[in-house]
Design an enzyme around this catalytic site. Structure first.
Site: not given
Length: 299
Positions: A141, A146
């Site tokens: 990932e 974010e």
């Protein structure tokens, strides 16, 4: 063990890592057609259950939660009026799994985040396209952007602090690393460009041309980073609550709702190593796809 360099250290290599001004756009979605994300490129993750992070929302494909409008992809988090539902909030998560995959390249999105308050968690990220076969974290990932971390909330920087992270499997355990940058302005006040440059030896992330973090993925620096040598797909979502935010109960969510995550475009540019694949590349879609062959020097 690869380490994301903090932004102050990564700046010393920024001149080597910034993309050339002439980099060719190999694929893009400008969200300038129709009222829904292009189904040839995008799919929906649906449902509730916490998504492994104790999140509070249910993801839907309803226009109230995801639509294309005025040249933007719009993902909207809402309070769920159905108080009998286990999910007190709804939102959306879209992915290009199997439809658009890439190995290496420069990927960027121009995004306006909402006022995150306490509890909203927007993300622009990738997963390895073998996710269905090997699971997480063995698929790998990469979190390009974010926001909404509990530390940023506590520091009064929730609308300024951007995180990037990588997760992978290391001898059967989860490996991970992260870096952060605090912007000089509130990022919910306008659109900003979030970018990743991914080569066979390094991943570097940026906020408006400023480095967030950088780490090596070559075998010399990381013997167990094969996850980052395989094709990945894109994801965009707006979560509510969860471990990342530290807000695990509906009453702890103070962000103004409904809240809109707006995406002006998503693009993949050639960085000399880029390979594209997936059903939308071979069959075509409303997104723009260059037909130039994948770079021959990718490895």
């Amino acid at each position: 063990m690869p380490r994301f360099l903090p932004s102050s250290l990564a700046l010393v290599v920024v001149t080597l890592l910034t993309r050339p001004a002439s980099a060719q756009v190999l694929w893009s979605d400008e969200f300038d057609a129709g009222s829904r994300p292009d189904p040839a490129t995008w799919s929906y993750d649906l449902g509730a259950g916490g998504w492994g992070n104790r999140e509070l929302q249910a993801y839907t494909d309803r226009p109230a939660n995801v639509r294309v409008e005025d040249g933007h992809l719009v993902i909207t988090a809402r309070a769920n009026p159905d108080t009998d539902s286990n999910a007190r909030f709804t939102s959306a998560r879209i992915t290009t799994r199997d439809k658009l995959v890439f190995r290496y390249g420069t990927v960027e999105a121009r995004i306006r985040v909402p006022d995150l308050g306490a509890g909203l968690w927007p993300a622009f990220w990738t997963l390895g396209n073998d996710f269905g076969e090997v699971g997480w974290p063995r698929c790998g990932e990469i979190d390009v952007m974010e926001m909404g971390h509990s530390d940023a909330i506590d520091a009064g920087l929730v609308n300024r602090r951007v995180g990037s992270a990588a997760h992978w499997d290391t001898q059967g355990a989860k490996g991970g690393d992260a870096a952060w940058r605090d912007a000089a302005v509130d990022l919910d006040d306008g659109f900003h460009v979030y970018r990743m440059d991914w080569t066979p030896t390094r991943i570097t992330t940026y906020l408006d041309e400023e480095v967030i973090g950088s780490f090596r993925i070559d075998a010399e620096a990381c013997t167990d980073c094969s996850e980052f040598q395989r094709p990945h797909f894109l994801l965009l979502n707006l979560a509510v609550g969860g471990n990342y935010t530290g807000r695990l109960a509906p009453g702890a969510i103070t962000a103004p709702l409904p809240a809109e995550l707006r995406v002006d475009y998503v693009r993949i540019l050639d960085n000399g190593f880029t390979e594209l694949g997936g059903a939308s590349v071979s069959t075509g879609s409303k997104a723009r796809v260059s037909r130039r062959p994948a770079a021959s020097n990718a490895r």
